[in-house]
Design a protein around this motif. Structure first.
Motif, PDB file in Angstrom:
ATOM      1  N   UNK A 236     -25.733  12.222 -20.099  1.00 38.26           N
ATOM      2  CA  UNK A 236     -25.017  11.469 -19.073  1.00 38.26           C
ATOM      3  C   UNK A 236     -24.172  12.401 -18.203  1.00 38.26           C
ATOM      4  N   UNK A 237     -24.266  12.218 -16.905  1.00 34.49           N
ATOM      5  CA  UNK A 237     -23.430  12.983 -15.975  1.00 34.49           C
ATOM      6  C   UNK A 237     -22.102  12.282 -15.723  1.00 34.49           C
ATOM      7  N   UNK A 238     -22.141  10.968 -15.562  1.00 37.53           N
ATOM      8  CA  UNK A 238     -20.910  10.213 -15.343  1.00 37.53           C
ATOM      9  C   UNK A 238     -21.114   8.756 -15.739  1.00 37.53           C
ATOM     10  N   UNK A 239     -19.995   8.105 -16.072  1.00 39.68           N
ATOM     11  CA  UNK A 239     -19.972   6.674 -16.375  1.00 39.68           C
ATOM     12  C   UNK A 239     -18.850   6.073 -15.537  1.00 39.68           C
ATOM     13  N   UNK A 240     -19.152   5.019 -14.805  1.00 38.59           N
ATOM     14  CA  UNK A 240     -18.167   4.441 -13.884  1.00 38.59           C
ATOM     15  C   UNK A 240     -18.082   2.933 -14.071  1.00 38.59           C
ATOM     16  N   UNK A 241     -16.851   2.447 -14.218  1.00 44.97           N
ATOM     17  CA  UNK A 241     -16.578   1.011 -14.236  1.00 44.97           C
ATOM     18  C   UNK A 241     -16.063   0.628 -12.856  1.00 44.97           C
ATOM     19  N   UNK A 242     -16.703  -0.331 -12.201  1.00 44.74           N
ATOM     20  CA  UNK A 242     -16.337  -0.715 -10.826  1.00 44.74           C
ATOM     21  C   UNK A 242     -15.215  -1.746 -10.885  1.00 44.74           C
ATOM     22  N   UNK A 243     -13.979  -1.280 -10.730  1.00 43.75           N
ATOM     23  CA  UNK A 243     -12.817  -2.171 -10.706  1.00 43.75           C
ATOM     24  C   UNK A 243     -12.555  -2.671  -9.290  1.00 43.75           C
ATOM     25  N   UNK A 244     -11.988  -3.868  -9.127  1.00 44.91           N
ATOM     26  CA  UNK A 244     -11.613  -4.332  -7.788  1.00 44.91           C
ATOM     27  C   UNK A 244     -10.432  -3.540  -7.242  1.00 44.91           C
ATOM     28  N   UNK A 245     -10.398  -3.388  -5.926  1.00 40.53           N
ATOM     29  CA  UNK A 245      -9.322  -2.633  -5.283  1.00 40.53           C
ATOM     30  C   UNK A 245      -8.019  -3.417  -5.346  1.00 40.53           C
ATOM     31  N   UNK A 246      -6.915  -2.680  -5.417  1.00 38.33           N
ATOM     32  CA  UNK A 246      -5.584  -3.290  -5.436  1.00 38.33           C
ATOM     33  C   UNK A 246      -4.921  -3.088  -4.083  1.00 38.33           C
ATOM     34  N   UNK A 247      -4.294  -4.117  -3.576  1.00 35.62           N
ATOM     35  CA  UNK A 247      -3.517  -4.020  -2.351  1.00 35.62           C
ATOM     36  C   UNK A 247      -2.049  -4.258  -2.683  1.00 35.62           C
ATOM     37  N   UNK A 248      -1.171  -3.553  -2.008  1.00 31.72           N
ATOM     38  CA  UNK A 248       0.263  -3.694  -2.245  1.00 31.72           C
ATOM     39  C   UNK A 248       0.870  -4.600  -1.188  1.00 31.72           C
ATOM     40  N   UNK A 249       1.461  -5.734  -1.577  1.00 35.75           N
ATOM     41  CA  UNK A 249       2.027  -6.646  -0.572  1.00 35.75           C
ATOM     42  C   UNK A 249       3.324  -6.090   0.013  1.00 35.75           C
ATOM     43  N   UNK A 250       3.306  -5.798   1.294  1.00 36.88           N
ATOM     44  CA  UNK A 250       4.487  -5.343   2.018  1.00 36.88           C
ATOM     45  C   UNK A 250       4.692  -6.272   3.212  1.00 36.88           C
ATOM     46  N   UNK A 251       5.834  -6.939   3.258  1.00 40.43           N
ATOM     47  CA  UNK A 251       6.160  -7.885   4.329  1.00 40.43           C
ATOM     48  C   UNK A 251       5.090  -8.962   4.459  1.00 40.43           C
ATOM     49  N   UNK A 252       4.541  -9.368   3.323  1.00 37.88           N
ATOM     50  CA  UNK A 252       3.540 -10.422   3.342  1.00 37.88           C
ATOM     51  C   UNK A 252       2.142  -9.957   3.673  1.00 37.88           C
ATOM     52  N   UNK A 253       1.948  -8.648   3.902  1.00 35.96           N
ATOM     53  CA  UNK A 253       0.629  -8.115   4.244  1.00 35.96           C
ATOM     54  C   UNK A 253       0.075  -7.318   3.079  1.00 35.96           C
ATOM     55  N   UNK A 254      -1.236  -7.411   2.885  1.00 31.31           N
ATOM     56  CA  UNK A 254      -1.895  -6.623   1.847  1.00 31.31           C
ATOM     57  C   UNK A 254      -2.286  -5.277   2.447  1.00 31.31           C
ATOM     58  N   UNK A 255      -1.520  -4.254   2.114  1.00 25.46           N
ATOM     59  CA  UNK A 255      -1.697  -2.922   2.677  1.00 25.46           C
ATOM     60  C   UNK A 255      -2.153  -1.977   1.574  1.00 25.46           C
ATOM     61  N   UNK A 256      -3.083  -1.085   1.909  1.00 29.03           N
ATOM     62  CA  UNK A 256      -3.543  -0.113   0.922  1.00 29.03           C
ATOM     63  C   UNK A 256      -2.359   0.718   0.442  1.00 29.03           C
ATOM     64  N   UNK A 257      -2.340   0.997  -0.848  1.00 30.39           N
ATOM     65  CA  UNK A 257      -1.184   1.678  -1.440  1.00 30.39           C
ATOM     66  C   UNK A 257      -0.939   3.052  -0.822  1.00 30.39           C
ATOM     67  N   UNK A 258      -2.004   3.757  -0.415  1.00 27.77           N
ATOM     68  CA  UNK A 258      -1.829   5.095   0.129  1.00 27.77           C
ATOM     69  C   UNK A 258      -1.118   5.052   1.486  1.00 27.77           C
ATOM     70  N   UNK A 259      -1.453   4.042   2.302  1.00 24.70           N
ATOM     71  CA  UNK A 259      -0.762   3.880   3.592  1.00 24.70           C
ATOM     72  C   UNK A 259       0.704   3.537   3.357  1.00 24.70           C
ATOM     73  N   UNK A 260       0.938   2.622   2.420  1.00 21.52           N
ATOM     74  CA  UNK A 260       2.319   2.248   2.085  1.00 21.52           C
ATOM     75  C   UNK A 260       3.112   3.455   1.620  1.00 21.52           C
ATOM     76  N   UNK A 261       2.530   4.218   0.711  1.00 24.92           N
ATOM     77  CA  UNK A 261       3.207   5.402   0.183  1.00 24.92           C
ATOM     78  C   UNK A 261       3.481   6.416   1.282  1.00 24.92           C
ATOM     79  N   UNK A 262       2.502   6.656   2.148  1.00 22.97           N
ATOM     80  CA  UNK A 262       2.642   7.645   3.212  1.00 22.97           C
ATOM     81  C   UNK A 262       3.762   7.257   4.183  1.00 22.97           C
ATOM     82  N   UNK A 263       3.757   6.003   4.622  1.00 18.96           N
ATOM     83  CA  UNK A 263       4.757   5.556   5.601  1.00 18.96           C
ATOM     84  C   UNK A 263       6.154   5.559   4.986  1.00 18.96           C
ATOM     85  N   UNK A 264       6.283   5.005   3.782  1.00 18.56           N
ATOM     86  CA  UNK A 264       7.598   4.925   3.151  1.00 18.56           C
ATOM     87  C   UNK A 264       8.153   6.300   2.808  1.00 18.56           C
TER      88      UNK A 264
END
Length: 274
Positions: A230-258
């Protein structure tokens, strides 16, 4: 690589043991503040602060000249050329600290991403597990090589094999929330992969094996043995969004801006020129 991943996992677990009691949005805000101050401190230590301050003063002086002598085109054009030249010099002074900061930044992002990039699987909903075989290894007769606990059931039509890509896919469904473990392979060539089902905030390692970049960014698991098929094994998890001001924003954008906002707020107190 495994030694580095173990150290990063230990530090990440220690950090989130403290912050895990907060909601994800609150803990991400705290991490952003700490990261912004840390990166600002690193910038001050790795950059030529005197040169940056001098260039900033030069840009301010030439901007003032364009206002005071706006009726004199020769002075205005000369000041504008100097502004562009000083801006280029400022970019040059910024390259060294940015290159140095890239290494700790990527390592920090890899750990934060294990907590914020994905959310656990939902009970009763199908999810995918993808296996990639090594070059020269067959994807045939691998259907019986997936062993799962009784709470996780596989689709009776699976696995799906793609010979050209050397991949084998299963569609699985977990009946109840919990932390489970899949076993892929037979005999000595058996590789385990954790599967997390529920709605709690936890570290999720979506991949085991793969390239060095994949292992650094997406995996908290040890390497797959070199002798494995086996080269790799991957479990496909659903993406998480971080609620900021009522909006679902990707965590990396939230982290970068803050982190930028907190760095700018801390800049006058730390006396760092950017």
């Amino acid at each position: 690589m495994d030694f580095l991943i173990r150290i990063l996992n230990w530090l990440g677990t220690l950090t989130f043991t403290v912050l895990g009691v907060c909601p994800p949005a609150v803990s991400l805000t705290i991490i952003s503040a700490l990261l912004g101050v840390f990166m600002l401190w690193m910038w001050g230590k790795t950059s030529n602060q005197n040169a940056i301050a001098h260039v900033r003063r030069q840009i301010g002086a030439h901007l003032l000249a364009t206002r005071l002598f706006k009726d004199d085109l020769s002075v205005t054009f000369r000041a504008q050329r100097q502004i562009v030249w000083q801006a280029i010099k400022l970019l040059g002074y910024s390259m060294r600290p940015m290159i140095i900061m890239m290494i700790p930044f990527v390592l920090l992002m890899s750990q934060i991403g294990l907590w914020y990039e994905h959310q656990p699987l939902a009970a009763g909903k199908p999810f995918r597990v993808k296996i990639t075989m090594k070059e020269g290894k067959s994807v045939e007769k691998i259907g019986e090589k997936l062993k799962s606990p009784p709470q996780i059931k596989a689709d009776r039509n699976d696995p799906c094999r793609v010979k050209a890509l050397r991949t084998v896919d299963w569609r699985l469904t977990a009946d109840t929330p919990g932390q489970y473990e899949l076993a892929i392979g037979t005999g000595a060539d058996t590789v385990n992969m954790p599967v997390n089902v529920g709605d709690s905030f936890m570290r999720l390692s979506r991949m085991r094996g793969g390239s060095a970049i994949d292992r650094l960014l997406y995996s908290a698991e040890p390497s797959i043995p070199a002798s494995s098929a086996f080269e790799s094994i991957e479990v496909i998890y659903p993406a998480r969004a971080t609620p900021i001001l009522g909006l679902d924003v990707h965590w990396l954008i939230t982290l970068f801006v803050l982190s930028i906002v907190f760095a700018l707020l801390a800049k006058p107190f730390m006396k760092v020129h950017i």
